[in-house]
Every structure is written in C-alpha cells, then in structure tokens.
Design a protein around this motif. Structure first.
Motif, PDB file in Angstrom:
ATOM      1  N   HIS A 168       0.827  -1.204   0.000  1.00  0.00           N
ATOM      2  CA  HIS A 168       0.000   0.000   0.000  1.00  0.00           C
ATOM      3  C   HIS A 168       0.870   1.266   0.000  1.00  0.00           C
ATOM      4  O   HIS A 168       0.598   2.219  -0.730  1.00  0.00           O
ATOM      5  CB  HIS A 168      -0.934  -0.033   1.214  1.00  0.00           C
ATOM      6  CG  HIS A 168      -1.837   1.132   1.288  1.00  0.00           C
ATOM      7  ND1 HIS A 168      -3.119   1.105   0.821  1.00  0.00           N
ATOM      8  CD2 HIS A 168      -1.630   2.395   1.727  1.00  0.00           C
ATOM      9  CE1 HIS A 168      -3.656   2.296   0.984  1.00  0.00           C
ATOM     10  NE2 HIS A 168      -2.777   3.105   1.543  1.00  0.00           N
ATOM     11  N   HIS A 175       1.360   4.379  -2.959  1.00  0.00           N
ATOM     12  CA  HIS A 175       1.419   5.848  -2.847  1.00  0.00           C
ATOM     13  C   HIS A 175       2.564   6.395  -3.698  1.00  0.00           C
ATOM     14  O   HIS A 175       2.430   7.438  -4.336  1.00  0.00           O
ATOM     15  CB  HIS A 175       1.678   6.286  -1.396  1.00  0.00           C
ATOM     16  CG  HIS A 175       0.463   6.295  -0.524  1.00  0.00           C
ATOM     17  ND1 HIS A 175      -0.024   7.436   0.057  1.00  0.00           N
ATOM     18  CD2 HIS A 175      -0.346   5.301  -0.118  1.00  0.00           C
ATOM     19  CE1 HIS A 175      -1.087   7.138   0.790  1.00  0.00           C
ATOM     20  NE2 HIS A 175      -1.299   5.839   0.699  1.00  0.00           N
ATOM     21  N   HIS A 191       0.356   1.806   6.663  1.00  0.00           N
ATOM     22  CA  HIS A 191       1.571   2.152   5.918  1.00  0.00           C
ATOM     23  C   HIS A 191       2.811   1.766   6.689  1.00  0.00           C
ATOM     24  O   HIS A 191       2.757   1.589   7.907  1.00  0.00           O
ATOM     25  CB  HIS A 191       1.603   3.670   5.645  1.00  0.00           C
ATOM     26  CG  HIS A 191       0.372   4.182   4.986  1.00  0.00           C
ATOM     27  ND1 HIS A 191      -0.753   4.523   5.692  1.00  0.00           N
ATOM     28  CD2 HIS A 191       0.068   4.356   3.685  1.00  0.00           C
ATOM     29  CE1 HIS A 191      -1.706   4.902   4.850  1.00  0.00           C
ATOM     30  NE2 HIS A 191      -1.239   4.805   3.628  1.00  0.00           N
TER      31      HIS A 191
END
Ligand SMILES: [Zn+2]
Length: 239
Positions: free
Chosen positions: A98, A102, A208
């Motif tokens: 994830h 980004h 994250h």
C-alpha cells in the motif's frame, strides 16, 4: 471516521477486549487494533482467543460503527473476555504494498499531468493494482516508473501520518488525488494525510510503513487498458 486504534498505536498487535455483540460466525469487540480495510485495501486478519479456544478472523465487515470480526468458522459463537491478535506478517505485507502504491501514484501524478486514481486494490498475498484516469500514453512509459519507485525504497524516506483541517485540504490541489478511495474526515473535521518525506502527501486511511526502506523490491506487472479513460497497473513484490 473516528481515528482507528491501529492508527494511534501502529505497533499494537495484541490486546484484551470484551465482546459487545455476537452472531454465529462473527463478533464485535469493545476495542480492536484490527484495520477494517477500505479504499481497496483488504482488512487485517488475525485471531481472537476466547474461553473455548482460538478463532481465526478472516476479515472485518464494518456495519455503521460496528466492526464485525468474521471467523473462518461460520457457526462459531463466542462471548465474554477475549484476547485480540493481529497477524503482523499480513499487516506488513499489505502496508508495504500500500505504501509503495502511494509512491507509484506520486510518480504517475507528476509525470502525467495530474492523472487521478479511479480505483485500487491491495490484496493479502502481496499483489495489487491501481487504476488511473489516463488516455493516450504508451504503457512502456508507465512500466518505466518501476525504477524510480525502487529508488524511493533505496533512499529510505520517512512515512508519517499527519492530521489537517479537512476543508483546507479539499482546497489544496492534488492532496485528495483519488476519486474513489479518499477517506472521510474524522468526527472533529480532520483529514488524515500520509506524508512521504519530500515526495508525496496524500489523504489516506490505510496502513503504511514507517519508512520506505522497509519495503521489498517492487515490480510492475501487467498493464491493461480498461475503457477509454482507465489504465490498470498490476504490481507485486519481487520474488
Ligand atoms: Zn495509504
């Protein structure tokens, strides 16, 4: 959205709780460090230890404010005091992919004139995909972003969650970049942003890494045209 326990305490993988609602195959608990998933990211998985043994939790099903912790055993009924345990490897795998999504998103946005995300999926097996609103560009140019993404892993950039005024954020171009996956503001009007030091700032409610160096090498897989305005990039970790 309230601020999740897993956002406040990202290293909390085990804690006690009380069951507050129960149905065959699922429970809701007084507090939970599970991430409920959302925005295409799968939820955490783990276990709930109860008086009669240990139950595997395969996913979270949010229903309003209630998070159903769904068991692999559809008929299991559990009550009382329990111990919650999050599968740390699964959390790390999903958080890594994830976080790198980004980074990929930042490069696509920068290189292709503010192209927005139209969809995303981050799976528990270390694979994922993002859809971008892109039209006439060569897929090789997208594939070429694999190098810069891996450079970011090598540079070891700090990744931090910060909370900003939601209204102000809405007026900052590029901050809420996704048309489908941005989280709603918290109860007190704050929006959670994920800041990758010097590279990217993006509204997000997911899990994250704390530093890009924690990620395994990133690979771009198949790139597909999904309709006129939609390019799908599949990715995974290197073997
Ligand atoms: Zn995120």
């Amino acid at each position: 959205m309230a601020i999740y326990l897993c956002h406040e305490q990202p290293d909390l993988y085990e804690h006690d709780a009380t069951i507050v609602a129960s149905r065959p195959g699922a429970v809701a608990v007084s507090r939970s460090a599970f991430h409920p998933g959302g925005g295409g990211q799968v939820s955490d998985v783990g276990t709930i230890e109860h008086a009669g043994g240990e139950a595997a939790v395969v996913r979270i099903e949010p229903e309003g404010d209630v998070w159903w912790h769904v068991f692999d055993d559809e008929s299991l009924e559990v009550d009382g005091e329990v111990t919650i345990r999050i599968d740390a490897e699964h959390r790390l795998r999903v958080a890594s992919l994830h976080t790198m999504s980004h980074v990929l998103n930042a490069f696509v946005f920068e290189e292709f004139e503010g192209s927005l995300v139209t969809g995303a999926q981050i799976n528990g097996d270390g694979t994922g995909r993002m859809d971008f609103d892109l039209t006439a560009i060569d897929n090789d140019r997208l594939r070429a972003l694999e190098g810069p993404v891996n450079d970011v892993i090598g540079r070891g950039l700090a990744v931090e969650a910060v909370y900003v005024d939601a209204e102000e954020a809405a007026n900052t171009p590029g901050l809420v970049r996704s048309m489908s996956v941005a989280p709603p503001p918290t109860d007190d009007g704050l929006l959670r942003l994920i800041d990758i030091d010097g590279l990217d700032r993006q509204a997000c409610g997911g899990t994250h890494l704390a530093n890009t160096a924690e990620s395994r090498p990133f690979r771009i897989g198949k790139i597909e045209n999904k309709g006129k305005h939609n390019r799908r990039i599949r990715f995974r970790f290197a073997d």
